[in-house]
Scaffold this motif. Structure first.
Motif, short mmCIF file in Angstrom:
data_model
loop_
_atom_site.label_atom_id
_atom_site.label_comp_id
_atom_site.label_asym_id
_atom_site.label_seq_id
_atom_site.Cartn_x
_atom_site.Cartn_y
_atom_site.Cartn_z
N GLN A 253 0.81 -1.27 0.07
CA GLN A 253 0.07 -0.02 0.11
C GLN A 253 0.73 1.40 -0.01
OE1 GLN A 253 -2.65 0.93 3.32
NE2 GLN A 253 -4.21 0.64 2.08
N THR A 254 2.05 1.07 0.22
CA THR A 254 2.85 2.28 0.58
C THR A 254 3.93 2.47 -0.42
OG1 THR A 254 4.10 1.27 2.04
CG2 THR A 254 2.35 2.55 2.97
N GLU A 255 4.12 1.87 -1.35
CA GLU A 255 5.24 1.90 -2.35
C GLU A 255 5.51 3.28 -3.03
OE1 GLU A 255 4.00 -0.86 -5.54
OE2 GLU A 255 4.67 -2.66 -4.59
N LYS A 256 4.61 3.90 -3.32
CA LYS A 256 4.90 5.14 -3.65
C LYS A 256 5.49 6.17 -2.69
CE LYS A 256 2.59 9.45 -5.74
NZ LYS A 256 1.49 9.95 -6.08
N PHE A 257 5.00 5.94 -1.39
CA PHE A 257 5.43 6.68 -0.21
C PHE A 257 6.96 6.60 0.04
CE2 PHE A 257 6.33 7.40 4.28
CZ PHE A 257 6.03 8.61 4.45
N PHE A 258 7.30 5.30 0.06
CA PHE A 258 8.84 4.98 0.43
C PHE A 258 9.57 5.24 -0.79
CE2 PHE A 258 6.76 2.79 4.07
CZ PHE A 258 7.76 2.89 5.17
#
Length: 260
Positions: free
Chosen positions: A61-66
């Motif tokens: 769910q957080t690929e873009k964030f990281f």
């Protein structure tokens, strides 16, 4: 990517790591502070935290964030255990994903529980399971964080002694990093010296005031631990108090460094 690269991502040399675990939903269901499982990342990313311990769902769910916060490491929890609240050895442990999948997702390390208050046959099966994960990690050059633990036990001296013994088994199975509940400054220093494997100390559940938490972490770092795994003692506090704890911990972690 090499093992050394991923190890340095997970445990930097110029300071002690502060890895915030937010993977509790795997065994605790819905708990205070993780009602929205991905919320802690944005909430704590721009602090002294160096990385997060996460579930497969959180990683996806957080690929873009990281991708936008490449300074943060990601440690993927690859197993689960039920029931965490009992001491009768009746729990059940299983892997929930593979090392191959962890590498595909691009995380920096994987993490497993290593419970020991289980039957002899379950201990043998657990060691065999860990051995297979270690083999896969070595093949892919990705560190395994292994967590020796007496599940559901109060933090008594006897439990600390037992977990210290299990930490030695974790070493013999080939763990690259050992995560253990704080056994005291003297025992921590002895494990660091004798095992020669990076040791990280678990912060445990929300407990005590800020001074007690910071003092325990100071002892941990004086003993030579490479990092702190602290979550509930930060994100289950009132926000301003959590920020204060993290700031004081961050100051301590920046006062130490480790050989290249």
């Amino acid at each position: 990517m090499s093992m050394e690269y991923r190890m340095r991502r997970t445990l930097p040399n110029d300071r002690a790591a502060i890895i915030m675990p937010v993977d509790h939903g795997l065994i605790f269901d819905r708990i205070k502070g993780l009602e929205t499982p991905s919320a802690p990342f944005a909430a704590w990313a721009d602090t002294d935290v160096t990385g997060f311990m996460m579930t497969p769902g959180q990683v996806k769910q957080t690929e873009k964030f990281f991708a936008e916060h490449p300074h943060l490491s990601r440690v993927l929890t690859i197993d689960t255990y039920y029931d965490v609240s009992t001491l009768d050895g009746g729990g059940s442990h299983e892997l929930i994903t593979t090392v191959d999948e962890a590498v595909r997702m691009g995380v920096d390390a994987v993490k497993m529980l290593f419970p020991w208050n289980i039957s002899r046959s379950e201990r043998a099966a657990m060691c065999a399971r860990v051995g297979k994960v270690v083999t896969a990690c070595d093949a892919w050059d990705i560190p395994l964080v292994l967590e020796p633990v007496i599940m559901g036990a109060p933090r008594t001296d006897d439990v600390a002694v037992e977990e210290e013994k299990v930490a030695r088994i974790a070493y013999d199975l080939g763990a690259h990093i050992i995560k253990i509940a704080f056994p005291g400054e003297e025992r921590t220093a002895r494990l660091v010296e004798e095992l020669g494997v990076p040791l990280v100390i678990a912060g445990g559940p929300l407990a005590g005031d800020v001074t007690e938490t910071v003092d325990a972490i100071g002892q941990t770092l004086r003993a030579g631990a490479r990092g702190i795994i602290v979550g509930r003692n930060i994100w289950q506090r009132e926000r301003s108090e959590g920020e204060r704890v993290l700031k004081e911990i961050g100051t301590l972690t920046r006062k130490v460094s480790f050989p290249a």
